[in-house]
Design a protein around this motif. Structure first.
Motif, PDB file in Angstrom:
ATOM      1  N   LEU A  45       0.814  -1.216   0.000  1.00 38.20           N
ATOM      2  CA  LEU A  45       0.000   0.000   0.000  1.00 38.20           C
ATOM      3  C   LEU A  45       0.847   1.264   0.000  1.00 38.20           C
ATOM      4  O   LEU A  45       0.352   2.339  -0.353  1.00 38.20           O
ATOM      5  N   GLU A  46       2.095   1.145   0.406  1.00 41.72           N
ATOM      6  CA  GLU A  46       2.957   2.323   0.508  1.00 41.72           C
ATOM      7  C   GLU A  46       3.874   2.422  -0.700  1.00 41.72           C
ATOM      8  O   GLU A  46       4.450   1.416  -1.144  1.00 41.72           O
ATOM      9  N   GLU A  47       4.024   3.639  -1.198  1.00 42.66           N
ATOM     10  CA  GLU A  47       4.772   3.864  -2.442  1.00 42.66           C
ATOM     11  C   GLU A  47       6.221   3.410  -2.342  1.00 42.66           C
ATOM     12  O   GLU A  47       6.754   2.786  -3.262  1.00 42.66           O
ATOM     13  N   ASP A  48       6.879   3.724  -1.235  1.00 39.69           N
ATOM     14  CA  ASP A  48       8.312   3.460  -1.129  1.00 39.69           C
ATOM     15  C   ASP A  48       8.629   2.538   0.050  1.00 39.69           C
ATOM     16  O   ASP A  48       9.617   2.712   0.748  1.00 39.69           O
ATOM     17  N   HIS A  49       7.767   1.553   0.274  1.00 44.09           N
ATOM     18  CA  HIS A  49       8.013   0.617   1.372  1.00 44.09           C
ATOM     19  C   HIS A  49       9.259  -0.211   1.050  1.00 44.09           C
ATOM     20  O   HIS A  49       9.386  -0.760  -0.053  1.00 44.09           O
ATOM     21  N   PRO A  50      10.221  -0.332   1.980  1.00 45.80           N
ATOM     22  CA  PRO A  50      11.474  -1.038   1.680  1.00 45.80           C
ATOM     23  C   PRO A  50      11.287  -2.499   1.322  1.00 45.80           C
ATOM     24  O   PRO A  50      12.122  -3.071   0.623  1.00 45.80           O
ATOM     25  N   ALA A  51      10.188  -3.122   1.772  1.00 44.07           N
ATOM     26  CA  ALA A  51       9.966  -4.536   1.463  1.00 44.07           C
ATOM     27  C   ALA A  51       9.248  -4.740   0.136  1.00 44.07           C
ATOM     28  O   ALA A  51       8.985  -5.884  -0.252  1.00 44.07           O
ATOM     29  N   ALA A  52       8.923  -3.651  -0.571  1.00 41.58           N
ATOM     30  CA  ALA A  52       8.202  -3.793  -1.839  1.00 41.58           C
ATOM     31  C   ALA A  52       8.809  -2.969  -2.956  1.00 41.58           C
ATOM     32  O   ALA A  52       8.184  -2.775  -3.997  1.00 41.58           O
ATOM     33  N   ARG A  53      10.020  -2.478  -2.771  1.00 42.17           N
ATOM     34  CA  ARG A  53      10.631  -1.629  -3.791  1.00 42.17           C
ATOM     35  C   ARG A  53      10.924  -2.371  -5.086  1.00 42.17           C
ATOM     36  O   ARG A  53      11.010  -1.765  -6.153  1.00 42.17           O
ATOM     37  N   ASP A  54      11.083  -3.693  -4.999  1.00 43.48           N
ATOM     38  CA  ASP A  54      11.384  -4.467  -6.198  1.00 43.48           C
ATOM     39  C   ASP A  54      10.122  -4.869  -6.956  1.00 43.48           C
ATOM     40  O   ASP A  54      10.201  -5.562  -7.977  1.00 43.48           O
ATOM     41  N   VAL A  55       8.938  -4.468  -6.469  1.00 47.09           N
ATOM     42  CA  VAL A  55       7.681  -4.804  -7.142  1.00 47.09           C
ATOM     43  C   VAL A  55       7.089  -3.528  -7.730  1.00 47.09           C
ATOM     44  O   VAL A  55       6.725  -2.604  -6.983  1.00 47.09           O
ATOM     45  N   PRO A  56       6.981  -3.436  -9.047  1.00 47.95           N
ATOM     46  CA  PRO A  56       6.421  -2.229  -9.665  1.00 47.95           C
ATOM     47  C   PRO A  56       5.011  -1.943  -9.153  1.00 47.95           C
ATOM     48  O   PRO A  56       4.255  -2.864  -8.818  1.00 47.95           O
TER      49      PRO A  56
END
Length: 501
Positions: A457-468
């Motif tokens: 849900l967060e734009e720049d979450h460190p655990a999801a940065r590799d997922v567009p």
């Protein structure tokens, strides 16, 4: 009760008929069947002693039924005489965010919750400090702050050695024991002391003659006696006494320990057969030496079909790569008749070139509980007989395994929703059988899934940065829609004499 309240002459006739039937039973005894509790039929257990006690209780329940029925009629008439409703239903969604819910309702994605908002009340409530589940739910049930109910976190500390223990209960070994050769024989049962103070509101309802069904409300372990049924929720330990210790059985030679929540167990190859084990509780006969009990199992990989056959004791089953097994019974044998029984599920990760199997934390077996997880104890057994084995661990959704990348998103969600579906079946069974009184159930899938997927849900979450951004799954939105559908099913099964919270 409504039928009796609107027909007082029929009530008297029914009472006379009950007394007449009781007299006939005494004069002309016949073979009959009895039940104990709200639908909890006579459960056939494994041990003779438990079976014998259950038989005596059923006989007592049958013989005393007319008197208990009369007593309940009198109490219920008083309890429900001035009531504006006949039943209250409480649905708890742990960690559900009011702002997200409001947003999704505004977008038309939660029609049932929106309908409740229109015809009832929808407001944000102030939470506890700290704002975590065991603290908040303890305040919910007792109506007092943490300073009075004594729950401040998931864990508390032992003042004698400063080691942590589960905040809701303190479990200690029996005070006395004696040695026979290499064995240390405990005398008596483990000491179990509930640490939560305050009185849950369903105890007060029970004292007033109102029956309550309480399903998986957090911090209800160990279960307390009251006039109703209860299945304990968050804070129920696994068979090791932890809040959930998974194991990854693998042929890979990694020796690095997981940061938390799990252990690696080696798989040994012997030709076409692989062997490993499930670590269990500490050996109760080892005198506190720390040695653990184990259950061995075999794996026969079939790389051509991308599956394996697993054998645990005398039970054998096949499982595909990327799939879970059913709940499997495991029995940890300590010797001298001391055993610990649990259930777990196997998830086959890989069969070639390496073999890896994830095993869930070993849950207390609800059909043969070694620790009390329900009130009465037959209630968990009844649910197991009715629906089959189910997760009893308080934190049954293995967030630690997902953090450690032992499970991927898909496997974690499959586990979450399998447990959720079991919870739904239990709840609707309780709803059907609790025609009057209170029926409360907490669904904590909302908490576990949001903890692990808020990153999307967060734009720049460190655990999801590799997922567009355009490839992130709508896991939380789908979760809220599932809960809304559950609310809709409940609304269809209640009438204007039922209050839904």
């Amino acid at each position: 009760m409504k039928w009796y309240q609107t027909h007082p002459s029929r009530e008297r006739g029914m009472l006379y008929a009950c007394l007449a039937v009781f007299g006939l039973v005494l004069l002309f005894p016949m073979r009959s069947e009895a039940y104990a509790g709200p639908g909890a039929g006579f459960a056939v257990l494994s041990s003779f002693w438990t079976l014998f006690v259950a038989f005596l209780y059923s006989a007592y329940a049958f013989i005393s039924w007319p008197f208990r029925h009369l007593f309940r009629l009198l109490r219920h008439r008083k309890a429900y005489g001035n009531a504006q409703i006949k039943r209250a239903v409480i649905l708890g969604f742990d960690g559900m965010d009011p702002e997200l819910a409001n947003r999704f309702m505004g977008e038309g994605k939660l029609p049932n919750l929106a309908k409740l908002r229109e015809h009832g009340t929808f407001r944000k409530l102030r939470t506890t400090f700290p704002a975590i589940s065991p603290v908040a739910w303890s305040t919910f049930m007792t109506g007092v702050n943490p300073g009075k109910h004594n729950i401040y976190d998931f864990l508390a500390r032992d003042l004698s050695n400063y080691l942590p223990f589960l905040s809701s209960v303190e479990i200690r070994a029996p005070k006395r024991s004696f040695r026979i050769g290499k064995y240390t024989i405990p005398l008596g049962k483990p000491q179990m002391k509930g640490m939560r103070h305050g009185t849950p509101f369903w105890h007060w309802l029970g004292k007033a003659g109102i029956f309550c069904s309480v399903i998986r409300v957090p911090v209800t372990f160990p279960p307390e006696k009251f006039p109703g049924v209860l299945l304990s929720g968050m804070c129920v330990p696994d068979l090791k006494g932890s809040q959930g210790t998974f194991c990854l059985c693998t042929t890979r030679g990694h020796t690095d320990a997981f940061r938390e929540g799990g252990v690696r167990v080696p798989i040994e190859r012997a030709g076409s057969v692989c062997r490993s084990y499930i670590p269990g509780p500490e050996d109760p006969l080892a005198g506190g030496s720390g040695s653990e009990l184990r259950v061995s199992f075999e794996i026969r990989p079939d790389p051509g079909k991308n599956r394996a056959r697993i054998t645990v004791d005398s039970e054998s089953f096949s499982v595909q790569v990327g799939e879970y097994s059913d709940w499997i019974s495991v029995k940890f044998k300590a010797g001298l008749g001391f055993n610990a029984r649990g259930i777990c599920r196997f998830y086959l990760k890989e069969v070639s070139p390496e073999v890896e199997v994830y095993v869930t934390p070993v849950n207390i077996d609800p059909g043969k509980p070694d620790l009390p997880i329900s009130h009465p104890v037959t209630y968990s057994i009844y649910l197991a007989k009715l629906f089959g084995p189910y997760a009893t661990l308080g934190l049954a959704e293995d967030t630690w395994a997902l953090n450690e990348k032992v499970l991927d998103d898909k496997a974690f969600l499959a586990q979450c929703y399998a447990n959720h579906e079991d919870r739904e079946r239990m709840f609707f069974d309780a709803l059907e059988k609790t025609r009057q009184g209170l029926c409360a159930c907490v669904f904590d899938t909302t908490d576990r899934v949001q903890h692990m997927f808020w990153r999307y849900l967060e734009e720049d979450h460190p655990a999801a940065r590799d997922v567009p951004r355009d490839q992130r799954p709508n896991v939380i939105e789908d979760l809220y829609c599932r809960m809304d559908a559950l609310v809709g099913r409940v609304m269809k099964q209640i009438n204007d004499q039922t209050l839904l919270d």
